[in-house]
Design a protein around this motif. Structure first.
Motif, mmCIF file in Angstrom:
data_model
loop_
_atom_site.group_PDB
_atom_site.id
_atom_site.type_symbol
_atom_site.label_atom_id
_atom_site.label_comp_id
_atom_site.label_asym_id
_atom_site.label_seq_id
_atom_site.Cartn_x
_atom_site.Cartn_y
_atom_site.Cartn_z
ATOM 1 N N GLY A 216 16.587 -4.499 47.116
ATOM 2 C CA GLY A 216 16.325 -4.708 45.632
ATOM 3 C C GLY A 216 15.448 -5.716 45.299
ATOM 4 N N LEU A 217 15.135 -6.747 45.961
ATOM 5 C CA LEU A 217 14.060 -7.835 45.327
ATOM 6 C C LEU A 217 12.643 -6.727 45.938
ATOM 7 N N GLY A 218 12.736 -6.122 47.063
ATOM 8 C CA GLY A 218 11.357 -5.380 47.003
ATOM 9 C C GLY A 218 10.951 -4.449 46.089
ATOM 10 N N THR A 219 12.220 -3.658 45.692
ATOM 11 C CA THR A 219 11.812 -2.446 44.599
ATOM 12 C C THR A 219 11.371 -3.148 43.522
ATOM 13 N N ILE A 220 11.968 -4.534 43.169
ATOM 14 C CA ILE A 220 11.270 -5.038 41.860
ATOM 15 C C ILE A 220 9.852 -5.468 41.983
ATOM 16 N N ASN B 214 3.432 -4.040 42.575
ATOM 17 C CA ASN B 214 2.898 -3.408 43.925
ATOM 18 C C ASN B 214 3.111 -1.913 43.826
ATOM 19 N N PRO B 215 2.593 -1.044 42.779
ATOM 20 C CA PRO B 215 3.108 0.438 42.835
ATOM 21 C C PRO B 215 2.610 1.169 43.897
ATOM 22 N N ILE B 216 1.452 0.880 44.853
ATOM 23 C CA ILE B 216 1.039 1.497 45.708
ATOM 24 C C ILE B 216 1.825 1.194 47.118
ATOM 25 N N GLY B 217 2.723 0.227 46.922
ATOM 26 C CA GLY B 217 3.604 -0.230 48.230
ATOM 27 C C GLY B 217 2.908 -0.849 49.228
ATOM 28 N N THR C 2 13.529 2.411 49.278
ATOM 29 C CA THR C 2 12.827 2.219 50.296
ATOM 30 C C THR C 2 11.425 3.021 50.423
ATOM 31 N N VAL C 3 11.443 4.007 49.789
ATOM 32 C CA VAL C 3 10.145 5.092 49.365
ATOM 33 C C VAL C 3 9.461 4.232 48.517
ATOM 34 N N LEU C 4 9.811 3.575 47.445
ATOM 35 C CA LEU C 4 8.997 2.741 46.595
ATOM 36 C C LEU C 4 8.236 1.563 47.280
ATOM 37 N N ILE C 5 9.152 0.736 48.169
ATOM 38 C CA ILE C 5 8.640 -0.302 48.955
ATOM 39 C C ILE C 5 7.477 0.182 49.982
#
Length: 344
Positions: A305-309, A315-318, A264-267
């Motif tokens: 899981g899809l959001g993390t991918i 989208n590394p800036i989330g 969730t932090v990555l997303i």
């Protein structure tokens, strides 16, 4: 590039925090939200945003993947309950003491992995989270009994830890948590804008380059571990006061939940303070919302899981970074238009 994104999104995050604090005053009065389970869920989201903030600092500012934040939330909650039943200290002192103990424990457990990074660090911290889960499951959380573990005999109705005086009701405790969260976020914002934040950014760019600049990498890493463990321990203290009693089975604080929090932090966005708030909402709020709609909360693993991918690949800036970029693109034509009007 990463350090530039971090500084820019930190400024945006500070504004977002002030807006969020203003909303915290209004939300308890909204019909259907500011009462019952809805307000309880929002309070939990705010509390878990602190744990998300800690994970985001380690990864977004130093490139360290820590998968034991939820385990440290359990440590903070355990120490809070034990101190409450063993002393007559007010909640605020108990919470700070629990955060300090969690900071020491989290840092000591992480010291063997201090020279690691990437996948190696992720595996080590995940193993530590698993070990803490085993201990919590075996000992249970203190519930008013005597002895070191503070456990009442089986079959006895457990005691419940009351909320602090200034947050006795649901809406008052929501505001209490909102103020604490805002203070912590603003303190982190100030720290990231200081010399410490610049040193962390240099380490994130490359450890060799940071050493060349004379930055004591190990010292700053230990400082980051102390700070993030303190924040996570404070999150556990607030969670213990919110529920009054914590789950002794250990499922709430499993190693799997730490992995879920990192996703969730990555997303949400690791380079923005607002991303931690989004992470807290995704971590606790989305499963609750799915269950309210009659959908299994396990669906959140597929969604995240899809959001993390997507976050890792495109989208590394989330979400927080993307929203800030959209806001900037929206403001740029308006500024250009006003400039042309002034010139004309």
């Amino acid at each position: 590039m990463i350090s530039f994104l971090a500084r820019r999104n930190t400024r945006v995050g500070a504004i977002g925090l002030l807006v969020g604090l203003a909303l915290a005053v209004v939300i308890p009065f909204l019909p259907g939200i500011g009462q019952g389970s809805g307000l309880f869920a929002l309070t939990a989201c705010a509390i878990y945003s602190l744990a998300a903030l800690a994970a985001g600092i380690l990864y977004g500012r130093l490139g360290l993947v820590s998968l034991m934040q939820i385990a440290l939330v359990a440590v903070g909650g355990w120490v809070t309950l034990r101190l409450y039943y063993a002393t007559d200290l007010p909640f605020e002192l108990v919470a700070v003491a629990a955060a300090v103990v969690t900071a020491l424990i989290g840092t000591l457990l992480s010291l063997p992995a201090l020279k690691l990074s990437g996948l190696s660090l992720a595996i080590v911290t995940l193993m530590i989270a698993g070990g803490i889960q085993v201990v919590i499951t075996a000992t249970g959380f203190p519930n008013g009994g005597t002895g070191f573990f503070g456990r009442l005999p089986a079959g006895t109705v457990p005691d419940t830890m009351p909320r602090p005086t200034w947050g006795a009701s649901d809406d008052a405790y929501f505001r209490y948590v909102a103020v604490v969260v805002a203070v912590v976020f603003l303190a982190v914002w100030w720290l990231l804008s200081s010399r410490v934040g610049r040193a962390w950014a240099a380490i994130r760019q490359g450890e060799a380059g940071a050493i060349t600049l004379g930055i004591p990498v190990t010292r700053y890493r230990i400082l980051a571990l102390l700070l993030t463990s303190f924040i996570t321990g404070l999150s556990g203290a607030l969670l213990a006061a919110n529920t009054g009693v914590l789950d002794s089975t250990g499922t709430t604080f499993s190693a799997q939940q730490s992995v879920l929090l990192f996703a969730t932090v990555l997303i949400g966005g690791t380079f923005s303070l607002s991303g931690a708030v989004i992470g807290g909402i995704f971590f606790y709020g989305v499963p609750v919302l799915l269950q309210a709609w009659g959908v299994s909360g396990d669906l959140v693993f597929i969604i995240l899981g899809l959001g993390t991918i997507q976050a890792i690949t495109t989208n590394p800036i989330g979400i927080a970074g993307s929203l800030a970029a959209l806001a900037r693109r929206w403001r740029t034509p308006r500024r250009a238009s006003r400039a042309r009007e002034v010139t004309a």
